[in-house]
Scaffold this motif. Structure first.
Motif, short mmCIF file in Angstrom:
data_model
loop_
_atom_site.label_atom_id
_atom_site.label_comp_id
_atom_site.label_asym_id
_atom_site.label_seq_id
_atom_site.Cartn_x
_atom_site.Cartn_y
_atom_site.Cartn_z
N HIS A 1 55.10 33.16 20.30
CA HIS A 1 55.74 33.74 19.12
C HIS A 1 57.21 33.66 19.43
N HIS A 2 57.89 32.92 18.54
CA HIS A 2 59.20 33.06 18.66
C HIS A 2 59.90 34.18 17.53
N VAL A 3 60.23 35.48 18.23
CA VAL A 3 60.62 36.39 17.20
C VAL A 3 62.17 36.48 17.30
N GLY B 1 54.87 34.14 28.75
CA GLY B 1 55.10 33.14 27.60
C GLY B 1 54.62 33.47 26.38
N LEU B 2 54.28 34.75 25.91
CA LEU B 2 53.89 34.94 24.70
C LEU B 2 54.89 35.14 23.60
N ILE B 3 55.91 35.50 24.06
CA ILE B 3 57.00 36.18 23.14
C ILE B 3 58.30 35.71 23.47
N SER B 4 59.29 35.22 22.79
CA SER B 4 60.51 34.94 23.04
C SER B 4 61.44 35.75 21.86
N LEU B 5 62.65 36.05 22.29
CA LEU B 5 63.44 36.72 21.28
C LEU B 5 64.80 35.92 21.09
N LYS C 1 57.84 49.08 11.97
CA LYS C 1 57.22 47.81 11.53
C LYS C 1 57.36 46.82 12.73
N LEU C 2 58.47 46.74 13.65
CA LEU C 2 58.74 45.87 14.66
C LEU C 2 57.51 46.12 15.61
N ASP C 3 57.58 47.48 15.92
CA ASP C 3 56.28 47.81 16.81
C ASP C 3 55.07 47.38 16.37
N ARG C 4 54.38 47.39 15.26
CA ARG C 4 53.50 46.90 14.66
C ARG C 4 53.23 45.52 14.87
N LEU C 5 54.28 44.75 14.48
CA LEU C 5 54.42 43.26 14.97
C LEU C 5 54.19 42.90 16.01
N LEU C 6 54.89 43.57 17.08
CA LEU C 6 54.65 43.14 18.45
C LEU C 6 53.20 43.56 19.01
N ASP C 7 52.69 44.65 18.75
CA ASP C 7 51.59 45.25 18.82
C ASP C 7 50.48 43.97 18.57
N SER C 8 50.45 43.69 17.23
CA SER C 8 49.56 42.72 16.64
C SER C 8 49.76 41.41 17.70
N ILE C 9 50.91 40.91 17.81
CA ILE C 9 50.93 39.72 18.47
C ILE C 9 50.33 39.95 19.93
N GLN C 10 50.50 41.12 20.61
CA GLN C 10 50.11 41.15 21.92
C GLN C 10 48.60 41.38 22.03
N LYS C 11 48.05 42.09 21.00
CA LYS C 11 46.43 42.24 20.70
C LYS C 11 45.86 41.06 20.74
N VAL C 12 46.46 40.24 19.79
CA VAL C 12 45.50 39.06 19.52
C VAL C 12 45.65 37.96 20.55
#
Length: 160
Positions: A78-80, A115-119, A148-159
């Motif tokens: 996920h490239h945020v 390797g899940l998230i890049s900023l 909202k950003l925390d919810r997005l990052l939480d959803s990425i990390q949970k999935v």
């Protein structure tokens, strides 16, 4: 270079949209879809897109060097991207950026250890009317807040 059937179908669909003599216009979308599959823009990918679009590899390299959404380094699954240009800056973009870097422990164009998230801090996401804006891949999140950003990052990390 061989792509998956799904990516190859997308590339053929894009290429077919452009009339004879205008194939070079397909360089950017072809690079983006191919980058999605490969994970980064490699020299092999540049050569393949150049061949398909009937331009030189140097011309493709120039496009890659100009557009920030094309990366020669492997980005996260996920490239945020967080916009901090003037409209987003005035509406809290910088606070979003600072919060994301602190929460994830990474900076500009860096990737989490898994390797899940890049900023990426971007100059403009093209969504000034809905500032501040956060982009995850091709999905825009308008009027972003830290919650909202925390919810997005939480959803990425949970999935994942």
């Amino acid at each position: 270079m061989t792509f998956s059937t799904a990516t190859e179908n997308k590339l053929q669909e894009i290429w077919a949209r452009y009339p004879e003599g205008r194939k070079r216009s397909a360089v950017i979308p072809m690079l983006m879809y191919a980058q999605d599959e490969v994970g980064q823009v490699t020299s092999e990918l540049v050569a393949e897109v150049a061949k398909r679009c009937e331009v030189t590899p140097l011309q493709v390299e120039e496009v890659v060097g100009y557009y920030s959404m094309l990366n020669k380094e492997r980005m996260g699954k996920h490239h945020v991207q967080i916009c901090t240009n003037i409209a987003c800056l005035l509406m809290g973009g910088e606070e979003l950026w600072n919060h994301a870097t602190k929460r994830l422990g990474i900076g500009h164009k860096q990737v989490t250890a898994d390797g899940l998230i890049s900023l990426e801090e971007v100059e403009c996401a093209g969504a000034c009317s809905w500032a501040p804006c956060v982009v995850d891949g091709y999905e825009y999140h308008h009027h972003a807040t830290i919650e909202k950003l925390d919810r997005l990052l939480d959803s990425i990390q949970k999935v994942n």
